[in-house]
Design an enzyme around this catalytic site. Sequence first.
Site, PDB file in Angstrom:
ATOM      1  CG  HIS A 272      23.326   1.176  -5.463  1.00  0.00           C
ATOM      2  ND1 HIS A 272      22.625   0.619  -4.495  1.00  0.00           N
ATOM      3  CD2 HIS A 272      23.964   2.131  -4.981  1.00  0.00           C
ATOM      4  CE1 HIS A 272      22.548   1.233  -3.370  1.00  0.00           C
ATOM      5  NE2 HIS A 272      23.274   2.291  -3.628  1.00  0.00           N
TER       6      HIS A 272
ATOM      7  CB  CYS B 242      28.397  21.833 -13.094  1.00  0.00           C
ATOM      8  SG  CYS B 242      28.932  20.468 -12.459  1.00  0.00           S
TER       9      CYS B 242
END
Length: 651
Positions: A573, A26
């Site tokens: 991150h 998707c």
Amino acid sequence: MKYEDLSKEIIDGVGGKENVNSVVHCTTRLRFKLKDEGLAKTEKLKTTDGVITVVQSGGQYQIVIGNHVADVYDDLIKVGGFQDGGSVPDDYGENDKKEGFINRIIELISSIFSPILGVLCATGMLKGLAALLVALGWLTTKSGTYTILYAIGDEFFYFLPIVLGITTARKFKVDQFVGFAIGASLCYPTIVSLSGNKVLYTLFKGSFFQSDIHTTFLGLPVILMSYTTSVIPVIIAVWFASFIQKYVRKIIPDVVKMFLAPFIVLIITVPMTLLIIGPVSTWLSDAISNLCLAVYSVSPSIAGVVMGAVWQPIVVLGLHWGFVPVAMANLTAKGYDPIIALSFGASFSQIGVVLAIMMQTRNLKTKGLAISSFISGIFGVTEPAIYGITLPRKRPFIFSCIGGALGGLLLGFFRSKFFIMGGGGVFAFPSMINPKSGADMSFYGVFIAIFVAFVIGFTLQMIFGKNYVDIEPEVATAGASTASQVETPVDESNTTTIFNKATTLASPLSGKLIQLSEIDDKVFASGAMGKGIAIDPTEGVIYAPADGEIVLAFPTGHAVGLKTTDGAELLMHIGMDTVNLEGKGFEILVKQGDQVKLGTPLVKFDIAAIKAAGYSVVTPLVVTNSKNYHEIKIVTDKSEVTKNEVLLELS
């Protein structure tokens, strides 16, 4: 291949190629159907650099990648040798039992037609161009130039069953070349010419289903129909073939399956299509066409008001796909479609509202977005105008619907029609020229209708919509995370106020600010994961930049995800490729599901140890759902920040 290494890690993580039944994607996820989910290395995948997280839902093993999932998918199917299942809706497979019949039909139509929509419009425009050149007297229908131009435009429509055979086969997981063959059988010249043979006898004489029989198959009468340019027969035929294929593949030995399976599918499906499926689906298609035209004939003007008013909300809901087979059925059966034509004024009303907003706004970003939306809207692409300008402000969107309704009224009054499935906006004008009578009042009425729709939308916005244009939220105080209702006066002569939600994010670290585009990581630098900023930290602790819930907490501690109470989805991150350290130098202080406050310590990390191992500690802070925000901007002009200092504003 850019994502070859990541693809190999993912394949290993899902239990190897042999454990994969199918894979599709998707907008953000790879969606696997695995033979045994117990063989998957879920925790390892969650810590794989390039993978955001793993979700097991709806009988699928979903690996969340981000906005660049299509690129990863392309490399994945090459590395794994998987069958290309293509893209699917975001909620694919998750609510199959709850999804309503209408929604399934709309999704089916969308998935079949969306891959060919560009070429469908382009070839329609070519047919329209040929008609326009004849109407202007620049060409004749007997000239070679006209013949070639018309052929280029018409061939796609003529052989539409073949094209739909392929896209429908992809949808129903049928061999695409089997879908091609089924569609080709409906367009094969010998089959098409059979209707010119002498009449053997007549079936259902005197009824709606009366049919002359020109040939038989194994003694059974073949009711010949005109299948070129048709839609419904080939879709139902391929759907029928999917059941045959599924059964025969189970019983046929692998050594002969490659050729024997399609042989059996075709020898059953094609005769069944010519004998039963084709005639019945054609009658169904004709019935739908006649029903729509009957409703239209009661009062074209009233039908135009309704269609013009609701068309844009229908587009927003994605329900407009349901009108595609209706339009194609009308074009095939009658040679014209008046239904979708009634919505033609809506896009011009929309750009009328956008032009007014462009003139009224004091916000340079809004003005720039309005200019680009206006230009794209001229050519029939109104999504930027709807989603970027009018719908978020609500009242302007209503004005555009009112203009569309009045435009639809006039389109119905003048009996305007589409004679070709062509382009949108100004590209649609040639599609509304009657190929038999040329440019008549039904064509000239189109210009009157769209002019009225445009003027109504523009005027309503200029008079009643000026207080719904500029939304300028205040910047929250440092260290705060708010979703405040900010009253902003737009016109001093008017006491009406407007409201907007503004979210501010504090810095999760102390250190030097670095633009995302400048960091040494292509995924983050490209903005594929979302917009944001990076920080080169001077302190080895990362803090919560806002109140919210921990949604990702990697065991290795190198990354953490937070969903703020205001709905912003954040990814922090720590360093580049630090997942390779396998947690060395990191101490995760929270777990998934924890509720945290602004300034809560999330991860401790040893800057010196990480650098000594050869890794950077530059830490991106990205808003992974950036598309939900009109603007994400840095609110400090300093080159260095301290923890909890206000850093980003999301509006």
